[in-house]
Design a protein around this motif. Structure first.
Motif, PDB file in Angstrom:
ATOM      1  N   ILE A  31       0.880  -0.773   0.101  1.00 46.06           N
ATOM      2  CA  ILE A  31       0.215   0.241   0.195  1.00 46.06           C
ATOM      3  C   ILE A  31       0.502   1.123  -0.183  1.00 46.06           C
ATOM      4  CG2 ILE A  31      -1.751   1.062   1.347  1.00 46.06           C
ATOM      5  CD1 ILE A  31      -3.228  -1.910   2.416  1.00 46.06           C
ATOM      6  N   CYS A  32       2.013   1.378   0.795  1.00 43.16           N
ATOM      7  CA  CYS A  32       2.609   2.554   0.887  1.00 43.16           C
ATOM      8  C   CYS A  32       3.574   2.746  -0.738  1.00 43.16           C
ATOM      9  CB  CYS A  32       3.634   1.910   1.841  1.00 43.16           C
ATOM     10  SG  CYS A  32       5.233   3.393   1.975  1.00 43.16           S
ATOM     11  N   SER A  33       3.684   2.062  -1.234  1.00 46.31           N
ATOM     12  CA  SER A  33       4.515   1.941  -2.564  1.00 46.31           C
ATOM     13  C   SER A  33       3.899   2.701  -3.849  1.00 46.31           C
ATOM     14  CB  SER A  33       4.810   0.693  -3.640  1.00 46.31           C
ATOM     15  OG  SER A  33       5.639   0.671  -4.773  1.00 46.31           O
ATOM     16  N   SER A  34       2.471   2.314  -3.032  1.00 48.74           N
ATOM     17  CA  SER A  34       0.897   3.189  -4.136  1.00 48.74           C
ATOM     18  C   SER A  34       0.583   4.526  -3.082  1.00 48.74           C
ATOM     19  CB  SER A  34      -0.197   2.545  -4.113  1.00 48.74           C
ATOM     20  OG  SER A  34      -1.900   2.192  -5.317  1.00 48.74           O
ATOM     21  N   PHE A  35       1.089   4.322  -2.349  1.00 48.54           N
ATOM     22  CA  PHE A  35       0.532   6.038  -1.398  1.00 48.54           C
ATOM     23  C   PHE A  35       1.473   6.379  -0.731  1.00 48.54           C
ATOM     24  CE2 PHE A  35      -3.821   3.224  -2.805  1.00 48.54           C
ATOM     25  CZ  PHE A  35      -4.203   4.243  -3.442  1.00 48.54           C
ATOM     26  N   PRO A  36       2.735   6.622  -1.725  1.00 47.40           N
ATOM     27  CA  PRO A  36       3.816   7.453  -0.171  1.00 47.40           C
ATOM     28  C   PRO A  36       2.833   8.864   0.330  1.00 47.40           C
ATOM     29  CG  PRO A  36       4.479   7.680  -3.227  1.00 47.40           C
ATOM     30  CD  PRO A  36       2.659   7.397  -2.834  1.00 47.40           C
TER      31      PRO A  36
END
Length: 507
Positions: A86-91
């Protein structure tokens, strides 16, 4: 011919941030190593294990404690992988609550974002309090051993001095976080080396110094409850409680996500920092537990209120017995306790850093009262200095629900990611593919279990002195937050608010 002016390529993390509707306001100057240092410092090697080691050892003996760390580490990897995707998609700096808003969709997004934001905020506030408490407890033992032991007239800090140390630590953390982030990053680089080198020294030195060490069969197979001390007669229940030290220690890796708007290549480096933190802590944490457990001299004497450390801090007694038994001096124990205290100091500093970013992000989206005040950045250092001091004022209210709030905040975006349609998810460089849903399911169930066990009574019979007030604190806190939502916030809170105008259909 005129030389073509070469325009530097936009950072991939900044590009994704713009696509999500946010402009770059914070300084994007953090490297992977600096972000990892802050994430690692937030989890910290000693801060979870040290204060709860004694009680967890007492519930079911060494085997349950040692293997409990392995079990909890295994399930923590599922949570880490889910969050890294998720972090990779929403930094974004808002991380968890921003993820919840986008993953839950337009209908449930605002409510999911609201719940997640306040769970995360509660957890971070309480996290600062727990670091300050454990740091003060360690300092109390250092003072006692420096002035003589409990048996030789040493000074055991009274409650008023303990409170002064507690408050002093939080003020120092807030003051340091007022400076530029590169100052905090530099301190956290010191922190990661402090904990790695200090951890290696403790793990190797303590068993070598101890006059005698426990056998491998004692450490890995001895299961022994103590109902006369804990009141817990059920063996399965005792095992569950002995796992608390591991569950309390293995969280905080979301700190890397809070710093993604300040990290270069955050869509790649954010996930790497999250998973690297879990890996390092998993290995070093288990080694630390083994070093302490192998070095136990007399199990029953660890809890004796007449022992050298007043029975108040089991790890301090283990260190003291190791060095005093070999060298007839507690100096070595004092030095190693100072190393452990440094871990609490660095951990509290990093949690304050994360807390300030959450307040800044939530204020940017008008999610808390007086948002215009808390979202202001320091004109020179470009850090949310007002948000730092907000956390410093209110941290004392809900210390008991640190893990529930913090880890519970992980559950909302992970559940939303699990149930959303795959076609609606735009993956980043780190993508689990078909494994995403199974990983999220295991992670979500583990989080639910973790939050549940922290609500259970930890001592029997239950009295005002032994009652676990976490359910009360959590119920009151979440009740007020839900009441605010029903009566007012649902009318105006819409989750993350874009601050980039859309032109020609493009961000």
């Amino acid at each position: 011919m005129e030389e073509a002016t070469q325009i530097p390529a936009m950072d991939t993390g900044e590009k994704r941030l713009n696509e999500l509707g946010y402009k770059q306001e914070l300084r994007r100057e953090m490297t992977l190593f600096k972000t990892l240092a802050i994430s690692f410092s937030t989890m910290t090697l000693f801060t979870g294990i040290t204060p709860l080691y004694g009680s967890s050892l007492q519930y079911a003996g060494p085997a349950s404690l040692v293997w409990g760390w392995v079990v909890v580490s295994f399930f923590t990897w599922f949570v880490g992988f889910a969050m890294a995707e998720i972090c990779s998609s929403f930094p974004t700096t808002g991380s968890l609550y921003f993820w919840a808003a986008h993953l839950a969709g337009p209908k449930w997004g605002p409510f999911a974002s609201w719940c997640c934001a306040w769970l995360e905020t509660i957890g971070l506030i309480a996290g600062i309090g727990t670091q300050a408490y454990a740091g003060s407890q360690t300092l109390q033992s250092i003072i006692l051993l420096c002035t003589g032991t409990n048996k030789d007239g040493g000074y055991f800090a009274p409650k008023w001095l303990f409170l002064c140390m507690y408050i002093g630590l939080t003020v120092i953390w807030a003051f340091l976080n007022t400076f530029a982030l590169e100052v905090i990053a530099f301190i956290d680089i010191i922190s990661i080396w402090w904990q790695v080198v200090g951890g290696l020294v403790i793990v190797i030195l303590v068993p070598l110094v101890a006059l005698t060490t426990q056998s491998a069969s004692y450490v890995f197979t001895n299961f022994d409850t103590a109902p006369e001390l804990t009141g817990v007669s059920s063996k399965p229940y005792a095992v569950i409680l002995s796992f608390l030290v591991s569950q309390y220690s293995l969280y905080g890796y979301d700190a890397a996500a809070h710093l993604t708007e300040e990290t270069r290549g955050a869509d790649k480096n954010g996930p790497i920092a999250i998973l690297s933190s879990i890996g390092i802590i998993s290995v070093f944490g288990w080694a630390y537990i083994l070093a302490l457990t192998f070095s136990i001299q007399d199990f029953s004497y660890l809890y004796d209120p007449t022992n050298e450390t007043a029975g108040a801090f089991v790890p301090a007694q283990i260190l003291y017995e190791a060095f005093h038994g070999r060298y007839h001096s507690g100096t070595g124990a004092i030095i190693l306790l100072f190393v452990i205290w440094g871990s609490f100091f660095f951990g509290g500093l990093s949690i304050t850093t994360s807390a300030a970013r959450v307040v800044y992000a939530l204020s940017r989206d008008k999610g808390i009262p007086f948002s215009s005040v808390w979202q202001k950045l320091h004109p020179k250092h470009k850090v949310p200095s007002n948000a730092v001091w907000l956390f410093n004022v209110v941290f004392t209210a809900i210390t008991s629900i640190c893990t529930i709030g913090w880890v519970g905040g992980y559950a909302v975006p992970i559940f939303a990611r699990m149930v959303m349609k795959e076609k609606n998810f735009k993956p980043g460089p780190f993508y689990l593919g078909k494994a995403s849903r199974p990983v999220c399911l295991v992670a979500f169930l583990w989080i639910c279990y973790t939050c549940s066990v922290f609500l259970l009574p930890t001592f029997y019979p239950i009295s005002w002195n032994t009652f676990n007030y976490a359910p009360v604190a959590l119920g009151v806190g979440l009740g007020l937050i839900m009441l605010w939502w029903v009566l007012d916030a649902r009318k105006w809170f819409r989750g993350p608010v874009r601050n980039i105008e859309v032109q020609n259909g493009k961000v």
